[in-house]
Design an enzyme around this catalytic site. Structure first.
Site, PDB file in Angstrom:
ATOM      1  N   ASN A 157      -3.261  12.149   3.816  1.00  0.00           N
ATOM      2  CA  ASN A 157      -4.102  11.473   2.829  1.00  0.00           C
ATOM      3  C   ASN A 157      -3.629  11.868   1.430  1.00  0.00           C
ATOM      4  OD1 ASN A 157      -6.069  10.209   1.364  1.00  0.00           O
ATOM      5  ND2 ASN A 157      -7.793  11.323   2.245  1.00  0.00           N
ATOM      6  N   ASP A 191      -3.042   7.511   4.567  1.00  0.00           N
ATOM      7  CA  ASP A 191      -2.653   6.274   3.887  1.00  0.00           C
ATOM      8  C   ASP A 191      -1.147   6.128   3.800  1.00  0.00           C
ATOM      9  OD1 ASP A 191      -2.054   8.109   1.799  1.00  0.00           O
ATOM     10  OD2 ASP A 191      -4.056   7.834   0.932  1.00  0.00           O
ATOM     11  N   ASP A 368       2.638  -5.511  20.078  1.00  0.00           N
ATOM     12  CA  ASP A 368       1.604  -4.914  20.918  1.00  0.00           C
ATOM     13  C   ASP A 368       1.315  -5.777  22.143  1.00  0.00           C
ATOM     14  OD1 ASP A 368      -0.521  -2.862  21.167  1.00  0.00           O
ATOM     15  OD2 ASP A 368      -1.870  -4.555  20.884  1.00  0.00           O
ATOM     16  N   GLU A 397       5.702  -4.088  24.038  1.00  0.00           N
ATOM     17  CA  GLU A 397       5.000  -3.104  24.854  1.00  0.00           C
ATOM     18  C   GLU A 397       4.668  -3.702  26.218  1.00  0.00           C
ATOM     19  OE1 GLU A 397       0.924  -0.398  24.758  1.00  0.00           O
ATOM     20  OE2 GLU A 397       0.915  -2.452  23.996  1.00  0.00           O
TER      21      GLU A 397
END
Length: 655
Positions: A157, A191, A368, A397
């Site tokens: 972060n 982030d 995905d 995947e």
């Protein structure tokens, strides 16, 4: 390539019932130039911009605005022509505009004007950009790469100001209002800037590419920190940063010689995606009737889940009931299943992928849940991308432990049904499990190291084994250290084995410091735990070494030695592979290219053992000097080798 939805054939786009779709070819681009007006009246046009000089001249714009279906669009710009305009059957708030962008079109801005029968006019600005580099220069990841997989919310972060983005009114702009690091399923604040700030660390470990999980907006009430419930396919989640932050990550990575892979989702979106409040067609998502019937009481009980029978894609005896139940059922109730058989949806997904490739200068895509969408569409999707970017790469995947299923999805597979995925790479879940089982099991004729030996023997089935992605772990399975029951020696053996195979290598963040999920094995929130040192008040910092145990530091060093050798090893990238059946609790694998041979030796014996090296004479190492990559010691290959303790040895002839 197989048939491509991306061709935008007007015969597909014009629906048979006129009330469902009104087409117009009467309003075409005007020929007399008009003054450009800097005005944006339209709520949403997607893609938000495009580029010149694509092989495919077709572009389909999705326009969303109140009652836009009552308007007719015009464009006056050299080289850009409106070919067709389609209304949506279900909502008057959509138009789909098919453009032809010819070779004569130049980069620049132009107006799209919309006028209704009452003479009311709306104006918006659209932009064509020049492409940054030729399509051939988009070089995808390959067997020379070691990829670092990151869960961005849990890595670092760097900018606490974006943890809880505020609206113009000073209220939380998103449904999930807070960060809570004590809750494994809440937002923690990692982030894009956090990843960018630690590229040196990733690079120095020996990685050549990064793969962050999705960074697009997931405006869900809870549990969407992982990024796979996307609610806007053209927007960076403000909790991760901005589009400029993402572009900077890409640029900074390239400056270090590293590649950026984007995690994309063609199968589903988040339930709070903006179009779920105003669906354009009756078949925009799968099982839409069920959703709309239960929309006021939507929950897991009324949702129709996928049956997850992935073999229905290949099964020659499959019932239509099972096949549809797999590809059309929703993954979970919070993730609507997109209907890629709708040609407008198909175009949307393909264009979205290409938009991100150009916008971020991507080096690859990870797709995905690859076997879940319509498989003919997935062939079209990959085909459209690879046609535009012939040197690019995509990995899909396929969570299967059956090499037959893994191989089916790779481009060039000799599939009996004639299916060609156009997909260069798929994921080797089978080999990942083989290595774990090989190290956990007691040695016997059919258990232990023979699992690696027989697993690699299955490579005869693959069209291109070295283009398959091997991995030690990922965000959906227990950490490798947990899978190996906290055995550090076995963890090192596993990592070295994956790294030496004829494969693309991927590792999950934190493996290098023995991160684990012992407290709740298999729990996703714990698997995706915070990386120590990623938050300012962390007492332990893996980036600097502060607070790490001796074992954690040693594992960091081990991974760095293995991967930094791998980075420049032609034998590992492209070499010939020869391995020998397990012998006396050991396994020998050789990779050779030119005058470089690297030897992987796995030893499961707790007591010293001497191995006769004459059984490996065909490799031609007798009398040669080799260096131990891990210890720096020299070794001359003679008649025998004494292995003092259980573990891994990596030897190389490379000076």
């Amino acid at each position: 390539m197989k048939r491509l939805y991306y061709i935008f054939l007007s015969s597909i786009l014009v629906l048979s019932v006129s009330c469902k779709n009104e087409s117009s070819k009467e309003i075409i681009s005007e020929e007399t130039p008009v003054k450009f007006i800097d005005q944006n009246d339209i709520e949403r046009i997607e893609p938000p911009n495009w580029w010149t000089d694509f092989k495919n001249e077709n572009l389909q714009l999705l326009v969303h605005h109140n009652n836009i279906g009552d308007y007719q669009p015009t464009i006056n710009y050299q080289g850009v022509k409106i070919d067709n305009v389609s209304k949506a059957e279900k909502s008057n708030n959509y138009l789909f505009i098919d453009l032809i962008i010819s070779e004569s079109a130049q980069a620049g801005q132009f107006n799209i004007k919309f006028k209704n029968s009452d003479g009311k006019e709306l104006i918006d600005v659209y932009e064509l950009k020049s492409r940054v580099k030729p399509a051939e220069d988009y070089i995808g990841f390959n067997s020379s790469d070691a990829i670092y997989l990151i869960t961005p919310d849990r890595f670092a972060n760097a900018n606490t100001n974006n943890d809880t983005p505020l609206s113009m009114e000073g209220q939380s702009a998103l449904l999930e209002k807070t960060v809570d690091r004590k809750n494994d399923y809440a937002r923690h604040g990692g982030d894009i800037e956090g990843m960018t700030n630690h590229l040196d660390y990733i690079h120095d470990l020996g990685f050549t590419a990064i793969w962050p999980q999705p960074l697009l907006t997931n405006d869900m009430k809870r549990g969407s920190y992982h990024g796979y419930a996307i609610t806007d396919l053209y927007q960076i989640d403000p909790r991760f940063g901005t589009l400029e932050d993402y572009q900077e990550l890409s640029q900074k990575a390239k400056e270090k010689g590293m590649k950026l892979i984007m995690d994309q989702v063609a199968n589903h979106c988040g339930l709070n995606h903006w179009w779920m409040k105003d669906l354009p067609f009756k078949d925009w998502v799968n099982l839409q009737d069920n959703y709309e019937k239960n929309i006021d009481n939507w929950n897991n009980d009324v949702n129709i889940n996928s049956n997850h029978r992935r073999t229905s894609n290949q099964d020659i005896y499959v019932s239509q009931f099972d096949k549809d139940g797999h590809s059309q059922g929703w993954f979970v109730s919070a993730m609507p299943d997109l209907n890629q058989r709708n040609p407008f949806m198909a175009n949307y997904i393909i264009q979205n992928s290409i938009w991100w490739i150009e916008t971020l200068q991507l080096d690859g895509i990870r797709q995905d849940t690859y076997p879940y969408p319509d498989k003919d569409f997935m062939s079209d999707w990959a085909g459209a991308i690879m046609t535009e970017y012939p040197n690019f790469n995509i990995v899909g995947e396929e969570w299967s432990y059956n090499p037959l299923l893994i191989g089916y999805w790779q481009d060039g597979a000799n599939n009996k049904d004639g299916y060609d995925s156009n997909l260069k790479s798929t994921m080797d879940f089978a080999m990942q499990a083989n290595v774990v089982n090989a190290l956990n099991e007691q040695e016997s004729w059919d258990k232990g190291l023979v699992k690696i030996y027989e697993g690699l023997a299955n490579d005869f089935h693959y069209a291109n084994p070295k283009s398959i992605m091997i991995f030690e772990g990922n965000h959906d399975m227990s950490r490798i250290f947990t899978q190996l029951n906290g055995d550090i020696v076995n963890t090192k053996m596993a990592v070295a084995t994956y790294a030496m195979m004829p494969r693309i290598l991927q590792m999950y963040y934190g493996t290098e410091i023995l991160m684990n999920d012992f407290d709740k094995p298999g729990d996703h929130g714990l698997i995706r735990t915070d990386y120590p040192g990623g938050w300012q008040d962390d007492s332990k910092n893996a980036f600097t070494g502060k607070g790490l145990s001796a074992e954690e530091k040693d594992m960091q060093t081990f991974v760095s030695k293995v991967l930094n050798y791998r980075k420049t090893s032609k034998a590992i990238h492209d070499g010939k592979t020869v391995h020998f059946a397990p012998f006396m609790g050991t396994y020998f694998l050789f990779r050779t290219q030119g005058d470089e041979t690297i030897v992987l030796i796995l030893n499961k014996n707790d007591k010293p053992i001497t191995i006769d090296l004459k059984r490996y004479a065909e490799i031609g190492l007798t009398g040669k000097n080799l260096k131990n990559i891990l210890t720096g010691e020299n070794f001359t290959w003679q008649d025998e080798i004494k292995l003092e303790k259980r573990g891994v040895m990596l030897l190389t002839t490379k000076k």
